[in-house]
Design a protein around this motif. Structure first.
Motif, PDB file in Angstrom:
ATOM      1  N   TYR A 229      19.023  69.150  74.410  1.00 60.35           N
ATOM      2  CA  TYR A 229      19.203  69.268  72.947  1.00 60.35           C
ATOM      3  C   TYR A 229      20.343  69.967  72.376  1.00 60.35           C
ATOM      4  O   TYR A 229      20.962  70.001  71.510  1.00 60.35           O
ATOM      5  CB  TYR A 229      17.754  70.059  72.180  1.00 60.35           C
ATOM      6  N   ASN A 230      20.458  71.177  73.519  1.00 59.42           N
ATOM      7  CA  ASN A 230      21.743  72.098  73.163  1.00 59.42           C
ATOM      8  C   ASN A 230      22.979  71.236  73.151  1.00 59.42           C
ATOM      9  O   ASN A 230      24.050  71.323  72.357  1.00 59.42           O
ATOM     10  CB  ASN A 230      21.669  73.061  74.369  1.00 59.42           C
ATOM     11  N   HIS A 231      23.284  70.137  74.159  1.00 62.38           N
ATOM     12  CA  HIS A 231      24.224  69.478  74.380  1.00 62.38           C
ATOM     13  C   HIS A 231      24.526  68.635  73.110  1.00 62.38           C
ATOM     14  O   HIS A 231      25.560  68.317  72.395  1.00 62.38           O
ATOM     15  CB  HIS A 231      24.111  68.416  75.540  1.00 62.38           C
TER      16      HIS A 231
ATOM     17  N   ALA B 208      36.743  67.966  65.736  1.00 65.68           N
ATOM     18  CA  ALA B 208      37.934  67.037  66.444  1.00 65.68           C
ATOM     19  C   ALA B 208      38.732  66.126  65.500  1.00 65.68           C
ATOM     20  O   ALA B 208      39.721  65.990  65.775  1.00 65.68           O
ATOM     21  CB  ALA B 208      36.861  66.181  67.585  1.00 65.68           C
ATOM     22  N   GLN B 209      38.058  65.698  64.321  1.00 65.24           N
ATOM     23  CA  GLN B 209      38.677  64.900  63.330  1.00 65.24           C
ATOM     24  C   GLN B 209      39.801  65.803  62.771  1.00 65.24           C
ATOM     25  O   GLN B 209      40.857  65.264  62.414  1.00 65.24           O
ATOM     26  CB  GLN B 209      37.832  64.180  62.229  1.00 65.24           C
ATOM     27  N   GLN B 210      39.518  66.804  62.526  1.00 64.66           N
ATOM     28  CA  GLN B 210      40.305  67.940  61.972  1.00 64.66           C
ATOM     29  C   GLN B 210      41.517  68.128  62.737  1.00 64.66           C
ATOM     30  O   GLN B 210      42.881  68.065  62.459  1.00 64.66           O
ATOM     31  CB  GLN B 210      39.811  69.183  61.316  1.00 64.66           C
ATOM     32  N   VAL B 211      41.256  68.297  63.818  1.00 65.79           N
ATOM     33  CA  VAL B 211      42.258  68.570  65.112  1.00 65.79           C
ATOM     34  C   VAL B 211      43.270  67.271  65.180  1.00 65.79           C
ATOM     35  O   VAL B 211      44.577  67.472  65.198  1.00 65.79           O
ATOM     36  CB  VAL B 211      41.903  68.786  66.352  1.00 65.79           C
ATOM     37  N   HIS B 212      42.747  66.269  65.056  1.00 68.35           N
ATOM     38  CA  HIS B 212      43.468  64.716  65.227  1.00 68.35           C
ATOM     39  C   HIS B 212      44.380  64.805  63.947  1.00 68.35           C
ATOM     40  O   HIS B 212      45.770  64.565  64.078  1.00 68.35           O
ATOM     41  CB  HIS B 212      42.696  63.465  65.201  1.00 68.35           C
TER      42      HIS B 212
ATOM     43  N   ALA C 137      27.241  67.486  67.886  1.00 68.22           N
ATOM     44  CA  ALA C 137      27.340  67.336  66.435  1.00 68.22           C
ATOM     45  C   ALA C 137      28.117  68.355  65.656  1.00 68.22           C
ATOM     46  O   ALA C 137      28.496  68.119  64.617  1.00 68.22           O
ATOM     47  CB  ALA C 137      25.854  67.123  65.972  1.00 68.22           C
ATOM     48  N   THR C 138      28.083  69.462  66.127  1.00 73.27           N
ATOM     49  CA  THR C 138      28.850  70.554  65.760  1.00 73.27           C
ATOM     50  C   THR C 138      30.137  70.535  65.953  1.00 73.27           C
ATOM     51  O   THR C 138      31.229  70.732  64.987  1.00 73.27           O
ATOM     52  CB  THR C 138      28.489  72.102  66.088  1.00 73.27           C
TER      53      THR C 138
END
Length: 221
Positions: free
Chosen positions: A52-54, A65-69, A59-60
């Motif tokens: 669940y941590n993974h 990642a989209q912002q970095v792209h 999800a966080t």
């Protein structure tokens, strides 16, 4: 062996057996019956809380990642202001931009972008029927100019650049806040717009009350 010793030994064996269950069982059965590990997994999740941590971590991180792209795409974009108005001639800033991209280590990203020439060729009644072709022609010339310039810039490894055209909003920030902080750095830093001033006049307070001081003529505002 006393009763207490037998109980302790049984507990140790049970603990060792459950500890060896792990997240994935072997699927082995004894005489067609479920093993202790199989029964244990039917009641609890042996992967808690790692599983669940993974999922929560992914999800966080995913939106970032989209912002970095998106940021990387903008960094790889040669904007219209990197060319002289209405032409395919690179400005010194445009050349510096391409130099920076070509010097990326360990290797530059071969995917480049050019901002569409919508700001250079504006829509009028005279060109309404051919504005798309005019903009596309200028975009193609600018792409060729970028390729030609990059061919002269040495790179760590050979790179075959690919150039696409898109139309992002030109990124930027309002410099008024940074300018205000710099100008007031000799007294107290102030990032607020118009804080403590009225029409460029500085407001001072002291024991004798409030005074309004107008800056000398020619002082930048």
């Amino acid at each position: 062996m006393t009763k207490s010793m037998r109980a302790a030994a049984a507990a140790a064996i049970l603990t060792a057996g459950l500890g060896s269950v792990g997240c994935v069982g072997t699927g082995s059965h004894r005489g067609g019956e479920a093993t202790l590990g199989d029964r244990y997994r039917n009641y609890v999740d042996p992967c808690y809380p790692e599983r669940y941590n993974h999922a929560a971590r992914q999800a966080t991180i995913a939106p970032f990642a989209q912002q970095v792209h998106n940021g990387h795409v903008l960094n790889q974009t040669i904007f219209t202001y990197n060319f002289e108005q209405g032409t395919d001639k690179l400005t010194p800033a445009g050349m510096a931009k391409l130099d920076s991209i070509a010097r990326t280590r360990p290797a530059p990203d071969p995917k480049l972008y050019i901002q569409a020439a919508t700001d250079d060729i504006l829509l009028t009644d005279a060109n309404a029927d051919k504005i798309v072709e005019l903009r596309a022609e200028l975009d193609a010339k600018r792409a060729a100019a970028v390729q030609k310039y990059l061919a002269t810039v040495p790179t760590y490894v050979p790179v075959q650049y690919e150039i696409a055209v898109h139309n992002p909003a030109t990124p930027g920030v309002n410099a008024e806040f940074a300018t205000g902080a710099y100008r007031t750095s000799a007294q107290n830093y102030s990032g607020a717009r118009g804080s403590g001033s009225a029409n460029g006049a500085a407001i001072g307070t002291g024991g004798g009350g409030t005074s309004l001081t107008t800056p000398p003529a020619g002082t930048p505002r």
